[in-house]
Design an enzyme around this catalytic site. Structure first.
Site, PDB file in Angstrom:
ATOM      1  N   ARG A  58       0.826  -1.160   0.085  1.00  0.00           N
ATOM      2  CA  ARG A  58       0.029  -0.095   0.077  1.00  0.00           C
ATOM      3  C   ARG A  58       0.812   1.270  -0.015  1.00  0.00           C
ATOM      4  O   ARG A  58       0.359   2.227  -0.534  1.00  0.00           O
ATOM      5  CB  ARG A  58      -1.001   0.054   1.119  1.00  0.00           C
ATOM      6  CG  ARG A  58      -2.043  -1.081   1.020  1.00  0.00           C
ATOM      7  CD  ARG A  58      -3.160  -0.991   2.015  1.00  0.00           C
ATOM      8  NE  ARG A  58      -2.485  -1.362   3.205  1.00  0.00           N
ATOM      9  CZ  ARG A  58      -2.572  -2.571   3.987  1.00  0.00           C
ATOM     10  NH1 ARG A  58      -2.899  -3.636   3.143  1.00  0.00           N
ATOM     11  NH2 ARG A  58      -2.025  -2.932   4.972  1.00  0.00           N
ATOM     12  N   GLU A  95       7.067 -10.483  14.977  1.00  0.00           N
ATOM     13  CA  GLU A  95       6.648 -11.113  16.082  1.00  0.00           C
ATOM     14  C   GLU A  95       6.944 -12.740  16.188  1.00  0.00           C
ATOM     15  O   GLU A  95       7.445 -13.249  17.340  1.00  0.00           O
ATOM     16  CB  GLU A  95       5.131 -10.908  16.335  1.00  0.00           C
ATOM     17  CG  GLU A  95       4.571 -11.231  17.646  1.00  0.00           C
ATOM     18  CD  GLU A  95       3.383 -10.653  17.865  1.00  0.00           C
ATOM     19  OE1 GLU A  95       2.756 -11.095  18.774  1.00  0.00           O
ATOM     20  OE2 GLU A  95       2.457 -10.123  17.048  1.00  0.00           O
TER      21      GLU A  95
END
Length: 171
Positions: A58, A95
């Protein structure tokens, strides 16, 4: 004009507890999109960049029209294996695991001033990695910009350059 009014918030996407800020509705609203580009241009011009680099995917939608409006170059930072030719790579931790981003080795002139652009800053891992990648190309990241910054995730703490967002929203 409040550009946040043109951003769709999708609860529990892509998983429960996540608020997804979808800029598709912003892109489909010409007055709000023009206002967004105008506000980003004002912020970006302060840093006098030679080039804007959009972060997949994006970030491309934001950086390309912004670069054209400013009359500066545009380049892409992509996920591994998406760019032809010789590339510079940077691996960073997520993560749960790691990822790799790349840019074409001959795209950024050494010593040039770069502004990184993405739609949203969350934890800052990808933006921080993009700063390191551009520095590998011997260019200087003079700033990073986003439309939206998610509050409370500490994303800006992982970025070693000035950071600005148009909107601060709850994570």
């Amino acid at each position: 004009m409040n550009i946040l009014d043109s951003v769709r918030v999708v609860p529990d996407f892509p998983k429960p507890g996540i608020q997804f800020y979808d800029i598709a509705t912003l892109l489909s609203d010409p007055p709000a999109w023009r206002e967004t580009i105008s506000q980003l241009r004002e912020k970006a011009e302060f840093y006098k960049p030679d080039m804007l680099m959009g972060i997949e995917s994006r970030g491309f939608l934001v950086a390309a029209p912004l670069a054209m409006e400013m009359g500066v170059g545009f380049g892409m930072i992509r996920k591994k294996g998406k760019l032809p030719g010789k590339v510079l790579s940077y691996e960073y931790d997520l993560e749960y695991g790691s990822d790799v981003i790349e840019l074409q080795a001959d795209l950024v002139a050494p010593g040039s001033n770069i502004v990184l652009v993405d739609d949203l800053l969350a934890t800052g891992g990808t933006m921080g990695a993009a700063v390191n990648l551009v520095e590998q190309a011997e260019a200087k990241v003079v700033a990073s910009l986003c439309i939206i910054e998610l509050e409370g995730l500490g994303g800006r703490d992982k970025i070693s350059c000035p950071f600005e967002a148009l909107l601060q929203c709850p994570a």
